[in-house]
Write an enzyme that holds these catalytic residues in place. Structure first.
Site, PDB file in Angstrom:
ATOM      1  N   SER A 239       0.852  -1.186   0.000  1.00  0.00           N
ATOM      2  CA  SER A 239       0.000   0.000   0.000  1.00  0.00           C
ATOM      3  C   SER A 239       0.887   1.236   0.000  1.00  0.00           C
ATOM      4  O   SER A 239       2.109   1.127   0.066  1.00  0.00           O
ATOM      5  CB  SER A 239      -0.888  -0.001   1.238  1.00  0.00           C
ATOM      6  OG  SER A 239      -0.084   0.276   2.375  1.00  0.00           O
ATOM      7  N   LYS A 240       0.239   2.381  -0.046  1.00  0.00           N
ATOM      8  CA  LYS A 240       0.964   3.661  -0.091  1.00  0.00           C
ATOM      9  C   LYS A 240       1.992   3.791   1.024  1.00  0.00           C
ATOM     10  O   LYS A 240       3.006   4.449   0.863  1.00  0.00           O
ATOM     11  CB  LYS A 240      -0.038   4.808   0.052  1.00  0.00           C
ATOM     12  CG  LYS A 240      -0.693   5.174  -1.250  1.00  0.00           C
ATOM     13  CD  LYS A 240      -1.339   6.535  -1.121  1.00  0.00           C
ATOM     14  CE  LYS A 240      -2.264   6.764  -2.288  1.00  0.00           C
ATOM     15  NZ  LYS A 240      -3.540   7.325  -1.941  1.00  0.00           N
ATOM     16  N   ARG A 241       1.680   3.193   2.133  1.00  0.00           N
ATOM     17  CA  ARG A 241       2.567   3.206   3.296  1.00  0.00           C
ATOM     18  C   ARG A 241       3.959   2.695   2.934  1.00  0.00           C
ATOM     19  O   ARG A 241       4.958   3.073   3.531  1.00  0.00           O
ATOM     20  CB  ARG A 241       1.914   2.247   4.299  1.00  0.00           C
ATOM     21  CG  ARG A 241       2.174   2.409   5.720  1.00  0.00           C
ATOM     22  CD  ARG A 241       1.044   1.755   6.517  1.00  0.00           C
ATOM     23  NE  ARG A 241       0.742   0.380   6.140  1.00  0.00           N
ATOM     24  CZ  ARG A 241       1.490  -0.678   6.441  1.00  0.00           C
ATOM     25  NH1 ARG A 241       2.611  -0.528   7.097  1.00  0.00           N
ATOM     26  NH2 ARG A 241       1.110  -1.887   6.074  1.00  0.00           N
ATOM     27  N   GLY A 243       5.435   3.133   0.081  1.00  0.00           N
ATOM     28  CA  GLY A 243       6.035   3.938  -0.993  1.00  0.00           C
ATOM     29  C   GLY A 243       5.076   4.000  -2.161  1.00  0.00           C
ATOM     30  O   GLY A 243       3.890   3.700  -2.009  1.00  0.00           O
TER      31      GLY A 243
END
Ligand code: GLU
Length: 466
Positions: A239-241, A243
């Protein structure tokens, strides 16, 4: 055998995620390998979450990766009349029924089941109702088989079996008349004559319900291949977490589409120990049945390594085209400056991304506004003056601008003055680029040209006398 037909069916509720891109790639590869048809279908029935921007972002990502589709894009919202008609067909055939249970009642029953440790499941209150119950609001439920099992041979995961008693009577049409997700997917896959459904394994649990619907509707059931998820370094779903996860973000960070594709194809699929696959090799060697069963971890280092490989092996002309947007984002135009392809030749051996390359190309188009003082301080001013003077003089008389010839000139300067290469090369590099991280001297001078090089030497020479 009938022609292979596959589809990529993203929901336009965000950008094209690398996981989605890999699913699209696997579909595309199989279609190309088998001479099949690759269809793009936009699953936009969730009117609240679907946006035009997302559709555009998905199409942009697909096009950038070169995953061209043969049919579509088709939009599910354009098929509402078809879904309605098929719901009616199931109702007419007694394979679906109207359910008048109110949401609160169902909620209460669900809570009770949970408290008693039972799996919450629709209890079938309306299953045997005869006739219509006036104009009370209703949903339409599928009359799912109650005993036995639903089983399928997944091309990646092997046989998967679900006991039918665990499967609810699925809602196929909501109170407002809109069809639900699993129903639309089945109608579309059937009417588009999809032969193989390749999708993320987050859909495994939907598959038995979909198979039951195919059977009830009298459609042939396609083959299924569920691709394991992509995880972040901590083994949680990517996920965005972790990168960037958007394909377009990778483009903007300076990745080449062929590097990202090569990276994605190896996430879950292998062919011996091979790491590098051109598009043609992927098409030739790919087999959906050799996709692994376990999830893969996204590894940015490896992606960078592949990108560096593709940068090194691309033609300067192609890199020039890809690099221009990265330069213009920095306010740099190459007009009137050194030939961009020559500049690229000096940088492509060492750059991992086009962003890095753009950063390192800047000094070719903008004379340094300052110098690396610490690096300059390693030489005394008299020496710097002498070096800049000697190089300037040699270049003034030089007619050639080939890197090798310029390197030879620098050797001569060293020999004539009893200097070592580092005593000449480093100061000149600072004078020309502002720092010490530049490519070989011959390459820089050749790309900058004699006139610009002399101007910069002159400026540096004035600077060190201050
Ligand atoms: N629209 C679904 C998704 O984006 C894909 C469904 C499918 O491939 O069957 O996850």
């Amino acid at each position: 055998m009938s022609q292979l037909r596959v589809r990529f069916a993203p929901s336009p509720t965000g950008y094209l995620h690398v996981g989605g891109a890999r699913t699209a790639l696997f579909n595309w590869l199989l279609a190309r390998k088998e001479g099949g048809i690759f269809i793009l279908r936009i699953e936009d029935t969730d009117l609240e979450r679907s946006t035009k921007e997302s559709v555009d972002a998905i199409l942009e990502g697909m096009s950038w990766l070169g995953l061209e589709w043969d049919e579509g894009p088709f939009y599910q919202t354009e098929s509402f009349p078809l879904y309605k008609q098929q719901v009616q067909r199931l109702l007419d055939e007694g394979k679906a029924y109207k359910c008048y249970c109110r949401a609160e009642e169902l909620e209460e029953k669900r809570n009770l089941a949970m408290q008693e440790g039972r799996k919450p499941k629709y209890d079938g209150t309306c299953r045997e109702l005869q006739g219509d119950a006036g104009d009370r609001p209703y949903v339409v439920r599928f009359r799912a088989p109650q005993g036995g099992v639903t089983s399928f041979d997944d091309l990646i995961k092997g046989t998967i079996t679900f006991p039918n008693e665990e499967l609810d009577d699925l809602i196929i049409q909501r109170t407002d008349g809109s069809p639900t997700y699993n129903f639309c997917v089945v109608i579309d896959d059937a009417t588009m004559a999809i032969t193989t459904v390749i999708r993320g394994d987050d859909h495994v649990n939907n598959t038995p319900r979909q198979i039951q619907l195919y059977e009830a509707l009298g459609y042939p059931v396609p083959r299924f291949a569920h691709v394991p998820m992509i995880l972040g370094s901590d083994k949680a779903r990517l996920s965005k977490r972790h990168g960037a996860t958007s394909v377009i973000a990778y483009r903007d960070m300076g990745f080449l589409p062929e590097a990202l594709l090569n990276y994605l194809v190896r996430l879950g699929w292998s062919n011996g120990d091979d790491e590098i696959f051109s598009r043609e090799e992927m098409v030739e060697k790919f087999a959906i049945t050799s996709v692994g069963r376990s999830a893969s971890v996204f590894n940015t280092e490896k992606l960078l390594w592949l990108n560096a490989h593709y940068i090194k092996n691309s033609s300067p002309a192609r890199l020039a085209e890809l690099l221009l947007p990265h330069l213009s984002r920095r306010g740099v135009t190459t007009d009137g400056g050194p030939d961009l392809e020559k500049v690229i030749v000096t940088l492509q051996e060492r750059a991992q991304t086009l962003e890095e390359m753009a950063e390192r190309a800047l000094f070719f188009y903008q004379a340094p506004a300052s110098y690396d003082e610490a690096a300059l301080a390693k030489f005394d001013k008299g020496h710097l003056q002498a070096v800049f003077g000697a190089v300037d003089e040699k270049l003034a008389a030089a007619g050639v601008v080939e890197p090798a010839a310029i390197d030879a000139l620098f050797k001569e300067i060293c020999a004539d003055n009893g200097w070592k290469m580092g005593q000449v090369g480093q100061p000149v590099r600072i004078a020309l680029s502002g720092g010490t991280q530049a490519p070989g001297i011959g390459e820089i001078v050749a790309a900058l040209g004699i006139a610009e090089t002399r101007l910069r030497l002159q400026k540096a020479r004035e600077y060190v006398t201050l």
